[in-house]
Design a protein around this motif. Sequence first.
Motif, PDB file in Angstrom:
ATOM      1  N   ASN A   1      76.120  43.206  50.173  1.00 31.18           N
ATOM      2  CA  ASN A   1      76.856  42.440  51.183  1.00 31.18           C
ATOM      3  C   ASN A   1      75.921  41.591  52.035  1.00 31.18           C
ATOM      4  N   SER A   2      74.753  42.116  52.400  1.00 28.03           N
ATOM      5  CA  SER A   2      73.832  41.319  53.213  1.00 28.03           C
ATOM      6  C   SER A   2      73.277  40.145  52.404  1.00 28.03           C
ATOM      7  N   GLY A   3      73.068  40.346  51.106  1.00 26.85           N
ATOM      8  CA  GLY A   3      72.630  39.235  50.252  1.00 26.85           C
ATOM      9  C   GLY A   3      73.711  38.177  50.145  1.00 26.85           C
ATOM     10  N   GLY A   4      74.944  38.600  50.031  1.00 26.68           N
ATOM     11  CA  GLY A   4      76.061  37.662  49.991  1.00 26.68           C
ATOM     12  C   GLY A   4      76.215  36.923  51.302  1.00 26.68           C
ATOM     13  N   MET A   5      75.926  37.615  52.379  1.00 27.37           N
ATOM     14  CA  MET A   5      76.020  36.988  53.702  1.00 27.37           C
ATOM     15  C   MET A   5      74.989  35.875  53.843  1.00 27.37           C
TER      16      MET A   5
ATOM     17  N   LEU B   1      75.609  31.958  54.691  1.00 28.54           N
ATOM     18  CA  LEU B   1      75.030  31.343  55.877  1.00 28.54           C
ATOM     19  C   LEU B   1      74.109  30.168  55.544  1.00 28.54           C
ATOM     20  N   LEU B   2      73.502  30.173  54.389  1.00 26.84           N
ATOM     21  CA  LEU B   2      72.588  29.098  54.009  1.00 26.84           C
ATOM     22  C   LEU B   2      73.275  27.731  53.997  1.00 26.84           C
ATOM     23  N   PRO B   3      74.426  27.572  53.354  1.00 30.43           N
ATOM     24  CA  PRO B   3      75.093  26.257  53.402  1.00 30.43           C
ATOM     25  C   PRO B   3      75.496  25.865  54.821  1.00 30.43           C
ATOM     26  N   LEU B   4      75.875  26.837  55.632  1.00 35.02           N
ATOM     27  CA  LEU B   4      76.238  26.527  57.016  1.00 35.02           C
ATOM     28  C   LEU B   4      75.021  26.039  57.796  1.00 35.02           C
ATOM     29  N   ALA B   5      73.878  26.647  57.561  1.00 34.85           N
ATOM     30  CA  ALA B   5      72.651  26.222  58.228  1.00 34.85           C
ATOM     31  C   ALA B   5      72.270  24.808  57.790  1.00 34.85           C
ATOM     32  N   LEU B   6      72.389  24.527  56.505  1.00 34.41           N
ATOM     33  CA  LEU B   6      72.088  23.183  56.007  1.00 34.41           C
ATOM     34  C   LEU B   6      73.049  22.153  56.592  1.00 34.41           C
ATOM     35  N   LEU B   7      74.300  22.514  56.713  1.00 33.08           N
ATOM     36  CA  LEU B   7      75.296  21.626  57.309  1.00 33.08           C
ATOM     37  C   LEU B   7      74.970  21.353  58.769  1.00 33.08           C
TER      38      LEU B   7
END
Length: 106
Positions: A12-16, A20-26
């Motif tokens: 679950n933490s890996g999925g999180m 979050l990575l695309p949100l950070a890039l956005l």
Amino acid sequence: MHALVAETGTQNSGGMVLLLLPLALLAVMFWFSRRRQKQFAQAQSQITVGDEVTTTSGLYGRLVAMDDQTATLEVADGVQLRFDRRAVVPRSMVIEATPESNDKKA
């Protein structure tokens, strides 16, 4: 059973992180976009009559008149065109291609 819970928690933490990575890039893209908009607005506010300018569509000219809504450009001797003021930017904001940079691409 504890091993199963621990293993599921790790997944679950890996999925999180993947979420979050695309949100950070956005967020970074949004920040750069806002920064560019502020630079554009500041440059537009400093335009004065007599400046060499370009329109957002690429037409070059000299600013001969301006009010809150419109800007009038002289694009040739005796040829004046009116534009929405928001479409006019200082020529310094436009990156012009030079013959040297075109030669390097070939």
